[in-house]
Design an enzyme around this catalytic site. Structure first.
Site, short mmCIF file in Angstrom:
data_model
loop_
_atom_site.label_atom_id
_atom_site.label_comp_id
_atom_site.label_asym_id
_atom_site.label_seq_id
_atom_site.Cartn_x
_atom_site.Cartn_y
_atom_site.Cartn_z
N ASN A 139 60.62 77.33 10.04
CA ASN A 139 60.15 75.97 9.82
C ASN A 139 58.82 76.05 9.09
O ASN A 139 57.79 76.38 9.68
CB ASN A 139 60.00 75.26 11.19
CG ASN A 139 59.40 73.87 11.06
OD1 ASN A 139 59.30 73.32 9.96
ND2 ASN A 139 58.99 73.30 12.19
N LYS A 171 57.07 73.73 7.85
CA LYS A 171 56.20 72.55 8.07
C LYS A 171 55.64 72.08 6.74
O LYS A 171 56.35 72.15 5.73
CB LYS A 171 55.11 72.88 9.10
CG LYS A 171 55.72 73.47 10.38
CD LYS A 171 54.79 73.52 11.54
CE LYS A 171 55.53 74.11 12.74
NZ LYS A 171 54.73 74.16 13.95
N HIS A 230 61.44 67.44 16.47
CA HIS A 230 60.39 68.45 16.62
C HIS A 230 59.20 67.83 17.35
O HIS A 230 58.89 66.65 17.15
CB HIS A 230 59.97 68.97 15.25
CG HIS A 230 59.05 70.15 15.33
ND1 HIS A 230 57.71 70.01 15.55
CD2 HIS A 230 59.29 71.48 15.27
CE1 HIS A 230 57.15 71.22 15.61
NE2 HIS A 230 58.09 72.12 15.44
N GLU A 254 56.13 67.97 16.88
CA GLU A 254 55.11 67.34 16.02
C GLU A 254 55.55 65.94 15.59
O GLU A 254 54.73 65.04 15.43
CB GLU A 254 54.82 68.25 14.81
CG GLU A 254 53.92 69.41 15.23
CD GLU A 254 54.10 70.68 14.43
OE1 GLU A 254 54.66 70.64 13.32
OE2 GLU A 254 53.69 71.75 14.93
N GLU A 257 61.39 74.31 22.70
CA GLU A 257 60.06 74.56 22.17
C GLU A 257 59.02 73.93 23.09
O GLU A 257 58.70 72.73 22.95
CB GLU A 257 59.94 73.95 20.77
CG GLU A 257 60.88 74.54 19.77
CD GLU A 257 60.26 74.52 18.38
OE1 GLU A 257 60.09 75.59 17.80
OE2 GLU A 257 59.92 73.42 17.91
N GLY A 300 52.17 76.67 17.85
CA GLY A 300 50.96 76.83 17.04
C GLY A 300 49.73 77.22 17.84
O GLY A 300 48.61 77.11 17.35
N SER A 322 55.06 79.96 18.91
CA SER A 322 54.25 81.18 18.74
C SER A 322 55.09 82.46 18.74
O SER A 322 54.67 83.47 19.29
CB SER A 322 53.15 81.24 19.81
OG SER A 322 52.24 80.17 19.61
P1 PGA Z 1 54.82 78.16 15.69
O1 PGA Z 1 55.69 76.84 15.47
O2 PGA Z 1 55.76 79.34 15.54
O3 PGA Z 1 53.78 78.13 14.60
O4 PGA Z 1 54.25 78.09 17.04
C1 PGA Z 1 56.97 76.74 16.01
C2 PGA Z 1 57.57 75.40 15.65
O5 PGA Z 1 56.83 74.43 15.59
O6 PGA Z 1 58.76 75.28 15.41
#
Ligand code: PGA
Length: 254
Positions: free
Chosen positions: A8, A10, A94, A96, A166, A172, A212
């Site tokens: 992903n 982003k 997601h 976010e 997740e 993140g 992460s």
């Molecule tokens: P990250 O994000 O690996 O940077 O923690 C995972 C995600 O948001 O799908």
């Protein structure tokens, strides 16, 4: 079922930048036949990335979708638009989107129906906040997110869906769930699916872990019970790291 690793990206990568990363990943995937890989670049880079990965084992996903087919929805992108851009998958719900853009469980449900209706395979994201985990509400929150998101879908639709667990606190933050924590939630998700659509159908659905994921923790996470793949954010922006993660999931290399 083959493990699935999703990158992903982003809001990273312009139309001219994204193909380089996609090319590196496509090249690296030549030796990795036991894993399915999906890349989710920003909308504006979908077509450019699709040109690079066409005909390979790497597939395209969008990071979001609107539920209507067309209309006065400034800034939104329809399922048909994504399909034509070459997407096979679409990430829905997601954290976010849920937290920064206030997407509700109901919105997520509408997107699920619309995506499936257009022939896109949803990658449905669920996960609890740290506060919810602390209060012992993890199972309740995830069951609610799943119940609403899958409501209205046919039992056989489950075969076309990927679920990504997740935990919000792991995204993140550099603080991943342990293999045991991920596995415990994945087993509960599998149990939920079994009750919803029966054992056989539930077994066909891949449950990915995201939050992460890095080359040094991917091995342990990918081997955990009921973990059928990984959803990678930050570490998917470097071909070397991403391919190292994919390699961890490749059963042939184990
Ligand atoms: P990250 O994000 O690996 O940077 O923690 C995972 C995600 O948001 O799908």
């Amino acid at each position: 079922m083959k493990p699935l690793v999703v990158g992903n990206w982003k809001m990273h990568g312009t139309e001219s930048e994204a193909p380089t990363l996609a090319r590196q990943i496509r090249r690296g995937m030549r030796a990795l036949h036991g894993v399915e890989v999906v890349l989710a670049p920003p909308f504006t880079a979908l077509t450019a990335v699709q040109k690079v990965i066409k005909g390979s084992s790497v597939h395209l996903a969008a990071q979001d979708v609107h539920w209507e087919a067309e209309g006065a929805f400034t800034g939104e992108v329809s399922p048909k638009m994504l399909k034509e851009a070459g997407c096979r998958f679409v990430i829905i719900g997601h954290s976010e989107r849920r937290h920064l853009f206030h997407e509700s469980d109901q919105t997520v449900a509408k997107k699920m129906l619309a995506a499936l209706g257009a022939g896109l395979q949803p990658i449905l994201c669920v996960g609890e906040t740290w506060e919810e985990r602390r209060k012992g509400e993890t199972t309740r929150v995830i069951a609610r997110q799943l119940r609403v998101a899958l409501k209205g879908l046919g039992k056989s639709d489950i075969k076309k869906i990927e679920i990504a667990y997740e935990p919000v606190w792991a995204i993140g933050t550099g603080r991943n769930a342990t293999a045991a924590q991920a596995s415990a939630v994945h087993q509960r998700i599998r149990g939920f699916l079994k009750r919803l659509v029966g054992q056989e159908r539930a077994a066909s659905c891949r449950i990915l872990y995201g939050g992460s994921v890095k080359p040094d923790n991917a091995g342990g996470l990918s081997l955990a019970a009921e973990v059928n793949g990984l959803l990678v954010g930050g570490a998917s922006l470097k071909a070397r790291d991403f391919l190292a993660i994919v390699r961890c999931c490749n059963p042939i290399s184990l």
